[in-house]
Write an enzyme that holds these catalytic residues in place. Sequence first.
Site, PDB file in Angstrom:
ATOM      1  N   PHE A 198      43.751  24.948 -54.323  1.00 23.86           N
ATOM      2  CA  PHE A 198      43.635  24.073 -53.249  1.00 23.86           C
ATOM      3  C   PHE A 198      43.928  22.604 -53.853  1.00 23.86           C
ATOM      4  O   PHE A 198      43.774  21.928 -55.075  1.00 23.86           O
ATOM      5  CB  PHE A 198      42.189  23.198 -52.275  1.00 23.86           C
ATOM      6  CG  PHE A 198      41.839  24.392 -51.784  1.00 23.86           C
ATOM      7  CD1 PHE A 198      41.166  25.426 -52.691  1.00 23.86           C
ATOM      8  CD2 PHE A 198      41.465  23.755 -50.341  1.00 23.86           C
ATOM      9  CE1 PHE A 198      40.355  25.912 -51.160  1.00 23.86           C
ATOM     10  CE2 PHE A 198      40.988  25.089 -49.559  1.00 23.86           C
ATOM     11  CZ  PHE A 198      40.755  26.521 -49.755  1.00 23.86           C
ATOM     12  N   ALA A 199      45.460  22.336 -53.415  1.00 28.19           N
ATOM     13  CA  ALA A 199      45.281  20.813 -53.796  1.00 28.19           C
ATOM     14  C   ALA A 199      46.335  20.004 -52.932  1.00 28.19           C
ATOM     15  O   ALA A 199      47.470  20.221 -52.617  1.00 28.19           O
ATOM     16  CB  ALA A 199      47.230  21.888 -54.981  1.00 28.19           C
ATOM     17  N   TYR A 229      46.934  16.000 -55.952  1.00 27.68           N
ATOM     18  CA  TYR A 229      46.204  16.851 -56.925  1.00 27.68           C
ATOM     19  C   TYR A 229      47.288  17.919 -57.122  1.00 27.68           C
ATOM     20  O   TYR A 229      47.867  19.216 -58.098  1.00 27.68           O
ATOM     21  CB  TYR A 229      45.376  17.973 -56.622  1.00 27.68           C
ATOM     22  CG  TYR A 229      43.794  16.991 -56.940  1.00 27.68           C
ATOM     23  CD1 TYR A 229      43.760  15.609 -55.902  1.00 27.68           C
ATOM     24  CD2 TYR A 229      42.819  17.733 -57.909  1.00 27.68           C
ATOM     25  CE1 TYR A 229      42.395  15.144 -57.084  1.00 27.68           C
ATOM     26  CE2 TYR A 229      41.662  17.084 -58.127  1.00 27.68           C
ATOM     27  CZ  TYR A 229      41.395  15.250 -57.723  1.00 27.68           C
ATOM     28  OH  TYR A 229      40.028  15.010 -57.821  1.00 27.68           O
ATOM     29  N   ASP A 256      38.933  25.864 -58.720  1.00 31.28           N
ATOM     30  CA  ASP A 256      39.772  24.958 -58.846  1.00 31.28           C
ATOM     31  C   ASP A 256      41.380  24.367 -59.185  1.00 31.28           C
ATOM     32  O   ASP A 256      41.413  25.652 -60.553  1.00 31.28           O
ATOM     33  CB  ASP A 256      38.677  23.422 -59.694  1.00 31.28           C
ATOM     34  CG  ASP A 256      38.058  23.264 -59.035  1.00 31.28           C
ATOM     35  OD1 ASP A 256      36.936  21.894 -59.179  1.00 31.28           O
ATOM     36  OD2 ASP A 256      37.490  23.313 -57.196  1.00 31.28           O
ATOM     37  N   ILE A 257      41.463  23.183 -58.757  1.00 31.28           N
ATOM     38  CA  ILE A 257      43.090  23.360 -58.986  1.00 31.28           C
ATOM     39  C   ILE A 257      43.416  22.522 -60.589  1.00 31.28           C
ATOM     40  O   ILE A 257      43.969  22.519 -61.301  1.00 31.28           O
ATOM     41  CB  ILE A 257      44.073  22.578 -57.920  1.00 31.28           C
ATOM     42  CG1 ILE A 257      45.530  22.937 -58.678  1.00 31.28           C
ATOM     43  CG2 ILE A 257      43.672  21.274 -57.685  1.00 31.28           C
ATOM     44  CD1 ILE A 257      45.922  24.443 -59.008  1.00 31.28           C
ATOM     45  N   ASP A 258      42.586  21.828 -60.623  1.00 29.13           N
ATOM     46  CA  ASP A 258      42.764  20.435 -62.056  1.00 29.13           C
ATOM     47  C   ASP A 258      42.406  21.670 -63.277  1.00 29.13           C
ATOM     48  O   ASP A 258      41.508  20.852 -63.746  1.00 29.13           O
ATOM     49  CB  ASP A 258      42.149  19.097 -61.285  1.00 29.13           C
ATOM     50  CG  ASP A 258      40.842  19.195 -61.098  1.00 29.13           C
ATOM     51  OD1 ASP A 258      39.729  18.164 -61.417  1.00 29.13           O
ATOM     52  OD2 ASP A 258      40.359  20.695 -60.285  1.00 29.13           O
ATOM     53  N   PRO A 303      29.279  24.088 -67.580  1.00 26.00           N
ATOM     54  CA  PRO A 303      29.991  23.611 -68.966  1.00 26.00           C
ATOM     55  C   PRO A 303      28.445  22.139 -69.125  1.00 26.00           C
ATOM     56  O   PRO A 303      28.275  22.771 -70.485  1.00 26.00           O
ATOM     57  CB  PRO A 303      30.769  23.382 -68.791  1.00 26.00           C
ATOM     58  CG  PRO A 303      31.330  23.072 -67.895  1.00 26.00           C
ATOM     59  CD  PRO A 303      30.814  23.352 -66.660  1.00 26.00           C
ATOM     60  N   THR A 345      21.447  19.428 -61.680  1.00 27.38           N
ATOM     61  CA  THR A 345      22.056  18.334 -61.210  1.00 27.38           C
ATOM     62  C   THR A 345      21.651  18.394 -59.003  1.00 27.38           C
ATOM     63  O   THR A 345      22.352  18.326 -58.719  1.00 27.38           O
ATOM     64  CB  THR A 345      22.872  17.299 -61.474  1.00 27.38           C
ATOM     65  OG1 THR A 345      23.796  18.909 -60.585  1.00 27.38           O
ATOM     66  CG2 THR A 345      23.039  16.195 -62.061  1.00 27.38           C
ATOM     67  N   GLU A 351      29.540  22.252 -53.861  1.00 29.47           N
ATOM     68  CA  GLU A 351      28.209  22.856 -55.319  1.00 29.47           C
ATOM     69  C   GLU A 351      26.904  22.841 -55.508  1.00 29.47           C
ATOM     70  O   GLU A 351      26.396  23.999 -55.484  1.00 29.47           O
ATOM     71  CB  GLU A 351      28.959  21.947 -56.644  1.00 29.47           C
ATOM     72  CG  GLU A 351      28.638  22.318 -57.621  1.00 29.47           C
ATOM     73  CD  GLU A 351      29.382  21.687 -59.118  1.00 29.47           C
ATOM     74  OE1 GLU A 351      30.170  21.924 -59.622  1.00 29.47           O
ATOM     75  OE2 GLU A 351      27.969  20.910 -59.472  1.00 29.47           O
TER      76      GLU A 351
END
Lengths: 277, 378
Positions: free
Chosen positions: A44-45, A49, A134-136, A157, A168, A226
């Site tokens: 998704f951009a 983005y 994710d695109i970034d 990570p 979280t 998430e």
Amino acid sequence: MVGRTDVASVSPWSAPIIWEGNFDSTLIDSIYKQQNLTIATTVFALGKYTRFVKDFLESAEQHYFVGFRVHYYLFTDQPESVPEVKMGENRSLTVQNVPSLNRWQDISMSRMEKLENLIENELVNEADYIFCLDIDTKFYGRWGAETLGRLVGVIHPWFFDAPRSQFTYERRPESKAYIPVEEGDYYYAGAAFGGSLEDVHHLTKTCREQLNIDAANSIEAVWQEESHLNKYFLLNKPSKLLSPEYMWRDINEKAAQIKIVRFTNVPKNYAEVRPNP
Amino acid sequence: MASDLSVCHLGLLHILMKVNFYLFFLALTGFSLTGHSVLRVTKDTKPNSEMMKFLQNANTLLLVVAVVSLTGLIFLGYSSTSLRYKEKRFCLKLSYKQPSVVGPDGKVVPVTPWLSPIVWEGTFDPLLIDSIYRQQNITIATTVFALGKYTQFLKDFLESAEQNYFVGFRVHYYLFTDQPEQVPEVKLGEERQLTVLKVPSSNRWQEITLRRMEKLEKLIESRLVNEADYVFSLDVDTKFYGRWGAESLGRLIGVIHPGYYQTAREQFPYERRPESQAFIPYAEGDYYYGGAVIGGLVKDVYEAAKTCREQLDIDAAKSIEAAWQEESHLNKYFLYNKPSKVLSPEYLWQDFKPHTNEVKIIRFSQVIKNYAAVRPNP
């Protein structure tokens, strides 16, 4: 092959955890190449983005499922901004026009519903597996057939060596994404997940439903979809886990256990690139 | 690379069969058309002899092509399994280093190079796994063969299974024997049942062990497809000493033989004669799997049993008996069709072996016996 002794290679429910050194890539490629597979890959951009698309696609063509049939589905609100990227043989790209959104959180959360619809309406006879990324981000190393499985999650990570109490997760019982402090296997990254069409459809559908219930109760989970993904994976254990090699912090960051960075977030100025704080 | 890819995608066998099919139907059509034309031309008041000759030749040629392609189809159908292996050899890259079972530091290796988990004590959480599988309402079929004097092992096998094997799950034992009256009364737990299937006796233990594949294949076809989700085929001269549970479930399950898990692959007792269908060259092989345990989803075990039975028949027709009978054929099968889960030697031990550091718990083990006393032949 002796595998890795410094990390866990298998989860408590016997799902393999993929690390460099515990699989043979040539063997695995030869097993999967016999199956004539198509791997759908969604990104998704929206808004600013779109600037990440070129590096994403170019690096994917170098590292992502090389030698396999891959069909990218690029959701964007500015189709005219999609760069020309030379694709290898058996690789294709479809651009899907979607409306703009004002909040990055909404952009993130609406992905679940779009994925659910894409699988239902288009992918059913077109693909065998799907990955939602994710695109970034950018590929720096092999991401191949070792990642294929029915339901695949990636270990986040920043939490792979943290105790579960520090994950979280959403901690308010009012949210459908709630996970109590004494529960949890891993903290999974929302930036990458995948699997068979059927299993990912169930995942996206469930997350979409849970997101809607929360929205109706005016709750937004702490890390948006998430959080809901983590709740899903707690109750529906992934059949395969990817180590943080497959979703890393930053190409310049190191950690003892990470022998190769395959796919990582790219540095950015969040204030500048997001539509809202 | 692209052509390599497409052969492995479509399968050589597939391509050959497709070509033959099209050829056959085209030839048959052509044959009919030219035959029809020949007949029409002979009815003409002015037959054209050149045209006639051409049509007749074409007619004969097409008939020959049709017959040849039909023969080809029949041949491909019969030799499909050996072609299947040849094709897999071409596509599967088997020249990698042998995977270890125990690492240089003495720690057990929990996953194979193709990412199947290897099940050892400590690598899985039994409560978690039980809770996952209990939701699925599954039935586990379990076959054992107890012919001749092997019926003496049944009581211990069944009693220890009731204590340790898939406790809390639905289990259906299928007991093949030539002496149903020798089957002991063993109290079975709730949701557990036993079916006795009578089979003919045999004079050779090698024959008994070879026929198991065929019986397993037939049982799956006739009953298990409707009666069970998973099936395990176990040797009967064994006993359970520890938990054997849902951690052993998966699509296709093999167990690492306790006698060879620290042996170099060149010394595995694979069948080494190229004439046998079970042949594995010295440079190849992942593990030496024990023939005493095969398991998995009913349809995957069916494929394994069927293929092994076909390969056994091909060998028998050439008067070859593989070094370790169906265990050799099973090892060949698992080399080309990697198990989705591998059980450690905890799941197949031998009572006479001393304990080792790596194998922390013995779950299932072959009892000590006097082979001369218990086998029908040497």
